[in-house]
Motif scaffolding. Structure first.
Motif, short mmCIF file in Angstrom:
data_model
loop_
_atom_site.label_atom_id
_atom_site.label_comp_id
_atom_site.label_asym_id
_atom_site.label_seq_id
_atom_site.Cartn_x
_atom_site.Cartn_y
_atom_site.Cartn_z
N ALA A 1 -37.14 5.47 -12.52
CA ALA A 1 -35.86 6.00 -13.03
C ALA A 1 -34.96 6.47 -11.90
CB ALA A 1 -36.12 7.13 -14.01
N ALA A 2 -35.08 5.86 -10.73
CA ALA A 2 -34.27 6.31 -9.60
C ALA A 2 -32.78 6.20 -9.89
CB ALA A 2 -34.62 5.49 -8.36
N SER A 3 -32.40 5.21 -10.68
CA SER A 3 -31.00 5.04 -11.04
C SER A 3 -30.95 4.25 -12.34
CB SER A 3 -30.24 4.29 -9.95
OG SER A 3 -30.66 2.94 -9.92
N PRO A 4 -29.88 4.40 -13.11
CA PRO A 4 -29.76 3.62 -14.35
C PRO A 4 -29.81 2.12 -14.10
CG PRO A 4 -28.15 5.40 -14.34
CD PRO A 4 -28.79 5.38 -12.98
N ALA A 5 -29.21 1.66 -13.01
CA ALA A 5 -29.20 0.23 -12.71
C ALA A 5 -30.62 -0.26 -12.42
CB ALA A 5 -28.29 -0.05 -11.52
N ARG A 6 -31.36 0.52 -11.64
CA ARG A 6 -32.73 0.15 -11.31
C ARG A 6 -33.59 0.18 -12.57
NH1 ARG A 6 -36.46 -2.77 -8.84
NH2 ARG A 6 -38.30 -1.61 -8.20
N GLN A 7 -33.36 1.14 -13.44
CA GLN A 7 -34.12 1.24 -14.67
C GLN A 7 -33.85 0.02 -15.57
OE1 GLN A 7 -33.31 4.50 -17.51
NE2 GLN A 7 -35.45 5.04 -17.23
N ALA A 8 -32.60 -0.41 -15.65
CA ALA A 8 -32.27 -1.58 -16.45
C ALA A 8 -32.95 -2.82 -15.89
CB ALA A 8 -30.76 -1.78 -16.48
N GLU A 9 -32.98 -2.92 -14.58
CA GLU A 9 -33.65 -4.07 -13.95
C GLU A 9 -35.13 -4.07 -14.28
OE1 GLU A 9 -34.81 -5.81 -9.54
OE2 GLU A 9 -33.26 -4.26 -9.70
N MET A 10 -35.78 -2.91 -14.17
CA MET A 10 -37.22 -2.85 -14.43
C MET A 10 -37.55 -3.13 -15.89
SD MET A 10 -38.70 -2.67 -11.66
CE MET A 10 -40.33 -2.57 -12.43
N LEU A 11 -36.70 -2.68 -16.81
CA LEU A 11 -36.92 -3.02 -18.21
C LEU A 11 -36.86 -4.53 -18.42
CD1 LEU A 11 -34.88 -0.24 -20.06
CD2 LEU A 11 -37.31 -0.76 -20.41
N ALA A 12 -35.90 -5.16 -17.78
CA ALA A 12 -35.77 -6.61 -17.90
C ALA A 12 -36.99 -7.31 -17.29
CB ALA A 12 -34.49 -7.08 -17.23
N VAL A 13 -37.44 -6.84 -16.13
CA VAL A 13 -38.60 -7.42 -15.46
C VAL A 13 -39.83 -7.32 -16.35
CG1 VAL A 13 -40.21 -7.05 -13.55
CG2 VAL A 13 -37.75 -7.06 -13.12
N ARG A 14 -40.02 -6.17 -16.99
CA ARG A 14 -41.19 -5.95 -17.83
C ARG A 14 -41.15 -6.74 -19.12
NH1 ARG A 14 -41.90 0.41 -18.54
NH2 ARG A 14 -42.18 -0.44 -20.61
N ASP A 15 -39.96 -6.84 -19.73
CA ASP A 15 -39.87 -7.39 -21.08
C ASP A 15 -39.71 -8.91 -21.12
OD1 ASP A 15 -40.08 -4.81 -21.92
OD2 ASP A 15 -37.95 -4.55 -22.37
#
Length: 395
Positions: free
Chosen positions: A294-308
């Motif tokens: 959760a370092a940044s909203p942009a990074r969090q969005a990227e990680m959600l996409a990577v996971r899902d």
């Protein structure tokens, strides 16, 4: 020794010394951080590029069928002592015909695309285009300008092997770099899962360009790792599936499928690599359960996409081998069975399941025997090409 991926054996050759850490501990650390200072520039891009070719084989029915035809020739030679000519299918994949590029050039362009993206930009600029510009990219290594990326994709010592597909896309799109970079993985990955990759690329790219010109295809965030995933479903749904239907091509066929049911089911290495497939699902499940950064909203969005994304399409793992999490998974589960450096040879360990069942630690014995078989076949092929009997170069 030149760097190479040997299609008949799966062996990667790197014309540089292996770092002591890789010799001692294996290659996981490399695939997690291929640009780490522990690996020299002579290793980072080359080893990654050749590894991508192995992952192409496992993902691509087209590539696996090409290798399968060559494997049939080797087995026929061993049975009958005769060197058959290459099949039309194998010869055709090397030939442009009336098209702007060949299937082989597409195969090489794919690996070039990912080694350019993954390589450290500052080093690439220094190696290939001194004085070109780079721009900051947050906490990560500097990112390419589109101009630099496009230049790398079209120039270099072996540009004749890889440049034509990407250059063609840039020319057709009016040098729309973001568009080409974003659609390239989905279109080319899908193409290599068909029996007609060049025709498919032409049809799919034409369709993608028409939709893009209406501004109805892509969303742009400024982070290409996120944009690949964020646009994946749109490109597949609006471009890949309709283009496949338009050409009357079968559903996506993976290399795993071809190995399981085709000539390569007798291959002493590739057939055993089928047993590693369940490990991919296990690693993806671990990734899905991992805590979000959760370092940044942009990074969090990227990680959600990577996971899902793999839950919706498991092949996205192979379609985006430059995405850092996917690269680490592929490198751990599907490393080259043997990497021959100038100073050492590193053989992959078998899966834990195979070792528990009593198999040896590595594939070393099978690889040694396979190398001898392929070397004998190559000597016979060379002899026949010179008008000599197949056994002319046997000792």
């Amino acid at each position: 020794m030149r760097a190479s991926f040997d299609l008949l054996t799966g062996i990667v050759r790197v014309a540089a010394d292996a770092p002591a850490e890789l010799i001692a501990s294996g290659t996981d650390a490399f695939y997690t951080s291929p640009n780490d200072a522990r690996w020299s520039g002579a290793i980072s891009r080359v080893l990654y590029h050749e590894s991508v070719h192995l992952w192409q084989l496992m993902a691509s029915g087209f590539v696996a069928n090409v290798i399968g035809d060559e494997w049939r020739r080797l087995e026929h030679f061993e049975r009958a002592g005769e060197v058959r000519p290459r099949s039309d299918f194998v010869r055709d994949h090397l030939d442009r015909g009336q098209g702007p590029f060949s299937a082989y050039e597409l195969f090489e362009c794919w690996a070039r695309y990912w080694d350019v993206h993954t390589g450290n930009p500052a080093r690439l600029v220094d190696e290939e285009t001194p004085g070109d510009e780079i721009v900051p990219a947050g906490d990560d290594a500097p990112a390419y300008t589109w101009r630099a990326f496009d230049r790398f994709m079209q120039t270099g010592p072996d540009a004749r092997l890889y440049a034509a597909p990407y250059r063609t896309m840039l020319e057709r799109s009016g040098a729309d770099s973001f568009f080409v970079a974003c659609v390239f993985p989905a279109i080319v990955h899908a193409a290599l899962g068909t029996p007609a990759p060049v025709r498919f690329v032409d049809a799919a790219f034409t369709r993608a360009l028409a939709i893009h010109e209406r501004k109805a295809l892509l969303r742009r965030s400024g982070n290409i790792n996120f944009d690949w995933l964020n646009n994946w479903s749109s490109i597949v749904g609006q471009v890949v599936v309709p283009a496949r239907s338009e050409l009357g091509l079968p559903a996506y066929t993976s290399g795993f499928d071809v190995i399981q049911r085709g000539a390569l089911r007798t291959h002493p290495i590739y057939a055993q690599y089928l047993e590693r497939a369940p490990m991919l699902s296990q690693r993806l499940e671990l990734l899905r359960r991992s805590a979000l950064d959760a370092a940044s909203p942009a990074r969090q969005a990227e990680m959600l996409a990577v996971r899902d994304a793999p839950a919706r399409d498991k092949w996205v793992l192979f379609a985006l081998p430059g995405q850092p999490d996917y690269r680490a998974i592929l490198g751990h589960v599907l490393p080259p069975p043997r990497i021959r450096f100038a100073n050492a040879t590193i053989d992959a360990r078998r899966s834990a399941l195979a070792r528990l069942a009593g198999a040896s630690e590595t594939y070393s014995a099978e690889l040694d025997a396979l190398e001898a078989r392929v070397a004998r076949f190559m000597r016979a092929e060379r002899a026949v090409s010179l008008g000599l009997p197949p056994s002319a170069f046997e000792s």
